[in-house]
Design an enzyme around this catalytic site. Structure first.
Site, PDB file in Angstrom:
ATOM      1  N   HIS A 195      -3.673   7.271   3.198  1.00 11.78           N
ATOM      2  CA  HIS A 195      -4.131   5.743   2.671  1.00 11.78           C
ATOM      3  C   HIS A 195      -5.450   5.400   3.108  1.00 11.78           C
ATOM      4  O   HIS A 195      -5.635   5.650   4.404  1.00 11.78           O
ATOM      5  CB  HIS A 195      -2.810   4.534   3.132  1.00 11.78           C
ATOM      6  CG  HIS A 195      -3.397   3.296   2.669  1.00 11.78           C
ATOM      7  ND1 HIS A 195      -3.818   2.990   1.323  1.00 11.78           N
ATOM      8  CD2 HIS A 195      -3.298   2.009   3.299  1.00 11.78           C
ATOM      9  CE1 HIS A 195      -3.983   1.805   1.182  1.00 11.78           C
ATOM     10  NE2 HIS A 195      -3.601   1.135   2.487  1.00 11.78           N
ATOM     11  N   ASN A 226     -10.099  -0.610   0.585  1.00 10.73           N
ATOM     12  CA  ASN A 226      -8.704  -0.296   0.585  1.00 10.73           C
ATOM     13  C   ASN A 226      -8.185  -0.868  -0.891  1.00 10.73           C
ATOM     14  O   ASN A 226      -8.199  -2.046  -1.135  1.00 10.73           O
ATOM     15  CB  ASN A 226      -8.067  -0.935   1.599  1.00 10.73           C
ATOM     16  CG  ASN A 226      -6.397  -0.979   1.497  1.00 10.73           C
ATOM     17  OD1 ASN A 226      -5.739  -0.540   0.880  1.00 10.73           O
ATOM     18  ND2 ASN A 226      -5.911  -1.408   2.519  1.00 10.73           N
ATOM     19  N   CYS A 276       0.814  -1.390  -0.155  1.00 10.45           N
ATOM     20  CA  CYS A 276      -0.044   0.006   0.047  1.00 10.45           C
ATOM     21  C   CYS A 276       0.786   1.329   0.177  1.00 10.45           C
ATOM     22  O   CYS A 276       0.293   2.519  -0.209  1.00 10.45           O
ATOM     23  CB  CYS A 276      -0.995  -0.016   1.264  1.00 10.45           C
ATOM     24  SG  CYS A 276      -1.896  -1.502   1.221  1.00 10.45           S
TER      25      CYS A 276
HETATM   26  N1  ACO Z   1     -17.725  -9.330  10.068  1.00 10.16           N
HETATM   27  C1  ACO Z   1     -18.277  -9.536  11.625  1.00 10.16           C
HETATM   28  N2  ACO Z   1     -17.563  -9.566  12.359  1.00 10.16           N
HETATM   29  C2  ACO Z   1     -16.092  -9.727  11.940  1.00 10.16           C
HETATM   30  C3  ACO Z   1     -15.771  -9.454  10.704  1.00 10.16           C
HETATM   31  C4  ACO Z   1     -16.767  -9.065   9.916  1.00 10.16           C
HETATM   32  N3  ACO Z   1     -16.332  -8.778   8.491  1.00 10.16           N
HETATM   33  N4  ACO Z   1     -14.462  -9.474  10.653  1.00 10.16           N
HETATM   34  C5  ACO Z   1     -14.016  -9.704  11.864  1.00 10.16           C
HETATM   35  N5  ACO Z   1     -15.279  -9.876  12.707  1.00 10.16           N
HETATM   36  C6  ACO Z   1     -15.184 -10.147  14.064  1.00 10.16           C
HETATM   37  C7  ACO Z   1     -14.060 -10.773  14.494  1.00 10.16           C
HETATM   38  O1  ACO Z   1     -14.023 -12.247  14.289  1.00 10.16           O
HETATM   39  C8  ACO Z   1     -13.902 -10.805  16.122  1.00 10.16           C
HETATM   40  O2  ACO Z   1     -14.617 -11.784  16.733  1.00 10.16           O
HETATM   41  P1  ACO Z   1     -14.411 -12.312  18.013  1.00 10.16           P
HETATM   42  O3  ACO Z   1     -14.391 -11.406  19.041  1.00 10.16           O
HETATM   43  O4  ACO Z   1     -15.516 -13.272  18.229  1.00 10.16           O
HETATM   44  O5  ACO Z   1     -13.155 -13.244  17.758  1.00 10.16           O
HETATM   45  C9  ACO Z   1     -14.519  -9.625  16.191  1.00 10.16           C
HETATM   46  O6  ACO Z   1     -15.206  -9.187  14.824  1.00 10.16           O
HETATM   47  C10 ACO Z   1     -13.513  -8.298  16.643  1.00 10.16           C
HETATM   48  O7  ACO Z   1     -12.525  -8.341  15.734  1.00 10.16           O
HETATM   49  P2  ACO Z   1     -11.502  -7.345  15.868  1.00 10.16           P
HETATM   50  O8  ACO Z   1     -10.305  -7.803  15.175  1.00 10.16           O
HETATM   51  O9  ACO Z   1     -11.154  -7.004  17.249  1.00 10.16           O
HETATM   52  O10 ACO Z   1     -11.894  -6.052  15.094  1.00 10.16           O
HETATM   53  P3  ACO Z   1     -11.175  -4.586  14.882  1.00 10.16           P
HETATM   54  O11 ACO Z   1     -11.948  -3.805  15.745  1.00 10.16           O
HETATM   55  O12 ACO Z   1      -9.691  -4.650  15.311  1.00 10.16           O
HETATM   56  O13 ACO Z   1     -11.204  -4.451  13.643  1.00 10.16           O
HETATM   57  C11 ACO Z   1     -10.033  -4.335  11.182  1.00 10.16           C
HETATM   58  C12 ACO Z   1     -10.800  -5.377  12.445  1.00 10.16           C
HETATM   59  C13 ACO Z   1     -11.212  -3.718  10.952  1.00 10.16           C
HETATM   60  C14 ACO Z   1      -9.436  -5.347  10.248  1.00 10.16           C
HETATM   61  C15 ACO Z   1      -9.070  -3.672  12.009  1.00 10.16           C
HETATM   62  O14 ACO Z   1      -8.220  -4.379  12.919  1.00 10.16           O
HETATM   63  C16 ACO Z   1      -8.217  -2.974  10.914  1.00 10.16           C
HETATM   64  O15 ACO Z   1      -8.622  -1.863  10.243  1.00 10.16           O
HETATM   65  N6  ACO Z   1      -6.892  -3.116  10.832  1.00 10.16           N
HETATM   66  C17 ACO Z   1      -6.109  -2.421   9.882  1.00 10.16           C
HETATM   67  C18 ACO Z   1      -6.380  -3.158   8.493  1.00 10.16           C
HETATM   68  C19 ACO Z   1      -5.511  -2.603   7.375  1.00 10.16           C
HETATM   69  O16 ACO Z   1      -5.708  -1.294   7.170  1.00 10.16           O
HETATM   70  N7  ACO Z   1      -5.063  -3.240   6.414  1.00 10.16           N
HETATM   71  C20 ACO Z   1      -4.590  -2.796   5.144  1.00 10.16           C
HETATM   72  C21 ACO Z   1      -3.071  -2.731   5.086  1.00 10.16           C
HETATM   73  S1  ACO Z   1      -2.513  -1.989   4.052  1.00 10.16           S
HETATM   74  C22 ACO Z   1      -2.023  -3.157   2.802  1.00 10.16           C
HETATM   75  O17 ACO Z   1      -0.757  -3.401   2.833  1.00 10.16           O
HETATM   76  C23 ACO Z   1      -2.664  -4.535   2.139  1.00 10.16           C
END
Ligand code: ACO
Length: 345
Positions: free
Chosen positions: A272, A302, A132
């Site tokens: 980003h 993204n 990214c």
């Molecule tokens: N729908 C419903 N529930 C979900 C989903 C979904 N799509 N995805 C995960 N959950 C659940 C999980 O299983 C978890 O359940 P559990 O507590 O029973 O285990 C719960 O939701 C909470 O998950 P968390 O990981 O705590 O959620 P968080 O608030 O951290 O959000 C997210 C997750 C959106 C991925 C966040 O961590 C994030 O944005 N991280 C950065 C991601 C990013 O920017 N990546 C791109 C990088 S760039 C590149 O180089 C590709």
């Protein structure tokens, strides 16, 4: 040697006895595929809800390329738009740099395929892989080639067909990404400030938190690698989140300091487009007002290396940025990699 005009900021390149040529970002273009995949559509594919996706990420929909549309097709369309806007013919382009993690194939480079599709047959071409963060890596490399008099005109493309590496059974990742491309033409121009300064960073110790383990020399494609789902993007979302906020803030503060600027001098911050909560946290820590921070991730999710380029194109088209305005861009991605840059548009 070009003379730099007086400006209400410090140009860090001039600081070291400016001997190179000046360069401007002449134009920007972008392309997103027609097919829209909404959060409601995703509810039918994995166990998720529009409410969860919107509240955790800010994303409402994303674009998905057609089966016969490859990354080079998206990149070529964005490039042709940027070329038309800059009034550049294909034979004026000296170099094509394509930033992507979803090349059409391992080789030849997607940059070579784009070069062919836009007819820039005299240009050198290569891909760069900084996930990214690829767009900032790309424009800084282009700037160095222009300043050093190696090339006059460079096309930098960020293009991704992330839908081709998404595990559509993994709700943790499949809701986050989309396809698209953005491109800029950078060219030698006397008196331009252009890309004032860029900070690029990387930390290979954290390579495992965001990766696609299959298909390279470590895990070549095999029945086993496919059965183990190694050819899909894998991510530890929480770790990525923490590192993204810290690294983007640190590099943004550094580039602002180099230019003796503060957030209030910046017309538009373009981070980003990965997650609204990351963008809000970074904007907050930099002291930027919400209206100074551009966001279009609700429409595209993204799009990795294409993300900031698409956002830049939309911000310009919507009139948020005029020539002469200062913008701050910030990126973060797999590697880990990150970066920030100050641009006089
Ligand atoms: N729908 C419903 N529930 C979900 C989903 C979904 N799509 N995805 C995960 N959950 C659940 C999980 O299983 C978890 O359940 P559990 O507590 O029973 O285990 C719960 O939701 C909470 O998950 P968390 O990981 O705590 O959620 P968080 O608030 O951290 O959000 C997210 C997750 C959106 C991925 C966040 O961590 C994030 O944005 N991280 C950065 C991601 C990013 O920017 N990546 C791109 C990088 S760039 C590149 O180089 C590709």
């Amino acid at each position: 040697m070009s003379e730099l005009p007086e400006a209400p900021f410090k140009n860090p390149r001039a600081d070291h006895g400016f001997k190179g040529r000046t360069c401007s970002i002449e134009s920007v273009g972008s392309y997103v595929p027609e097919k829209v995949l909404t959060n409601a559509d995703l509810e039918k594919i994995v166990d998720t809800t529009d409410e969860w996706i919107t509240s955790r990420t800010g994303i409402k929909e994303r674009r998905i390329a057609a089966d016969d549309e490859a990354t080079s097709d998206l990149g070529a369309k964005a490039s042709l738009m940027a070329m038309e806007r800059a009034g550049i013919s294909p034979d004026e382009i000296d170099l094509v740099i394509c930033a992507t993690i979803t090349p059409d194939m391992p080789f030849p480079s997607t940059a070579c395929l784009i070069q062919e599709k836009i007819g820039a047959h005299g240009a050198a071409a290569f891909d760069l892989e900084a996930a990214c963060s690829g767009f900032i890596y790309g424009i800084e490399i282009a700037q160095q080639f222009i300043m050093s008099r190696t090339y006059n005109c460079v096309l930098v493309v960020g293009a991704e067909k992330l839908s081709s590496i998404i595990d559509w059974k993994d709700r943790n990742t499949c809701v986050l990404f989309g396809d698209g491309a953005g491109a800029v033409i950078m060219r030698n121009r006397d008196g331009a400030h252009g890309l004032l300064t860029a900070k690029m960073g990387a930390d290979g110790r954290k390579a495992n938190i965001l990766s696609m383990p299959g298909g390279g020399s470590l895990n070549p494609a095999s029945t086993d690698s496919i059965n183990s789902r190694l050819h899909y993007l894998r991510m530890d979302g929480k770790e990525v989140y923490k590192n993204a906020v810290t690294a983007m803030c640190r590099s943004a503060k550094e580039v602002l300091k180099r230019c003796e600027l503060s957030a209030e001098d910046i017309k538009l911050v373009i981070p980003h487009q990965a997650n609204k909560r990351i963008i809000d946290a970074v904007g907050d820590r930099l002291g930027a007002k919400p209206e100074q921070v551009y966001m279009n991730l609700q429409k595209y999710g993204n799009t990795s290396a294409a993300s900031v380029a698409i956002a830049l194109d939309e911000a310009v088209s919507e009139g948020h940025i005029q020539r002469g305005d200062l913008i701050l861009i910030m990126v973060f991605g797999a590697g880990l990699t990150w970066g920030a840059a100050v641009i006089e548009w």
